[in-house]
Design an enzyme around this catalytic site. Sequence first.
Site, mmCIF file in Angstrom:
data_model
loop_
_atom_site.group_PDB
_atom_site.id
_atom_site.type_symbol
_atom_site.label_atom_id
_atom_site.label_comp_id
_atom_site.label_asym_id
_atom_site.label_seq_id
_atom_site.Cartn_x
_atom_site.Cartn_y
_atom_site.Cartn_z
ATOM 1 N N CYS A 1 53.726 -4.232 18.406
ATOM 2 C CA CYS A 1 53.084 -3.186 19.212
ATOM 3 C C CYS A 1 52.524 -2.131 18.262
ATOM 4 O O CYS A 1 53.262 -1.518 17.483
ATOM 5 C CB CYS A 1 54.102 -2.567 20.164
ATOM 6 S SG CYS A 1 53.515 -1.076 20.969
ATOM 7 N N HIS B 1 59.631 2.222 22.960
ATOM 8 C CA HIS B 1 58.620 1.355 23.580
ATOM 9 C C HIS B 1 58.813 1.327 25.090
ATOM 10 O O HIS B 1 59.838 0.879 25.597
ATOM 11 C CB HIS B 1 58.664 -0.074 23.034
ATOM 12 C CG HIS B 1 57.593 -0.919 23.656
ATOM 13 N ND1 HIS B 1 56.301 -0.954 23.163
ATOM 14 C CD2 HIS B 1 57.591 -1.698 24.763
ATOM 15 C CE1 HIS B 1 55.560 -1.729 23.942
ATOM 16 N NE2 HIS B 1 56.328 -2.200 24.923
ATOM 17 N N ASN C 1 46.130 4.974 31.594
ATOM 18 C CA ASN C 1 45.644 3.747 32.217
ATOM 19 C C ASN C 1 46.819 2.782 32.366
ATOM 20 O O ASN C 1 47.628 2.637 31.451
ATOM 21 C CB ASN C 1 44.548 3.122 31.352
ATOM 22 C CG ASN C 1 43.316 3.999 31.283
ATOM 23 O OD1 ASN C 1 42.870 4.535 32.297
ATOM 24 N ND2 ASN C 1 42.771 4.188 30.088
ATOM 25 N N HIS D 1 51.738 0.144 25.483
ATOM 26 C CA HIS D 1 52.802 1.105 25.144
ATOM 27 C C HIS D 1 52.341 2.412 25.782
ATOM 28 O O HIS D 1 51.231 2.882 25.495
ATOM 29 C CB HIS D 1 52.916 1.206 23.616
ATOM 30 C CG HIS D 1 53.954 2.175 23.096
ATOM 31 N ND1 HIS D 1 54.870 1.826 22.126
ATOM 32 C CD2 HIS D 1 54.186 3.480 23.375
ATOM 33 C CE1 HIS D 1 55.636 2.869 21.843
ATOM 34 N NE2 HIS D 1 55.233 3.895 22.586
ATOM 35 N N HIS E 1 50.971 5.665 26.975
ATOM 36 C CA HIS E 1 50.283 6.762 26.276
ATOM 37 C C HIS E 1 49.457 7.537 27.282
ATOM 38 O O HIS E 1 48.924 6.968 28.234
ATOM 39 C CB HIS E 1 49.386 6.232 25.149
ATOM 40 C CG HIS E 1 48.425 5.166 25.566
ATOM 41 N ND1 HIS E 1 48.813 3.871 25.785
ATOM 42 C CD2 HIS E 1 47.097 5.192 25.811
ATOM 43 C CE1 HIS E 1 47.763 3.149 26.146
ATOM 44 N NE2 HIS E 1 46.709 3.926 26.184
#
Length: 113
Positions: free
Chosen positions: A3, A45, A86, A97, A99
């Site tokens: 990731c 995560h 999103n 991940h 954000h």
Amino acid sequence: MDCIFCKIANKEIVANIVFEDEDFVVFKDINPVAEVHLLIIPKMHIGSLMEIDMLDASKIKNMFGIINKMADDFGISSKGFRVVTNIGESACQSVKHLHFHIIGGRKFGWPPG
Ligand code: AMP
Ligand code: ZN
């Protein structure tokens, strides 16, 4: 886990980090869509907002405090700015991940494309 944002949080790859505390990192988006375009991520995560229960309520509150502080520090709070996350394919989430985009410095349209 492969990731990219975990790697940024772990300093395995370089990002332009502008703020960091025990739980969160804020860095400049590599492909900015406005004069100010920051991303805030939890160091842990978390796949998307749909998994927000992984964060304590106090940490979620801290995260929004950091968002507001960043908006102040980067001079976008008085004129207005946008905070966007999103979630999933239809919303074009490209990094899985959690954000939040913190975007400002120009006038935005609504509704989004
Ligand atoms: P989203 O499409 O909402 O998942 O947003 C992912 C964002 O991460 C995009 O705006 C990308 O430009 C940004 N991004 C991807 N890789 C990096 C990176 N290595 N450093 C900074 N920003 C990145
Ligand atoms: Zn991750």
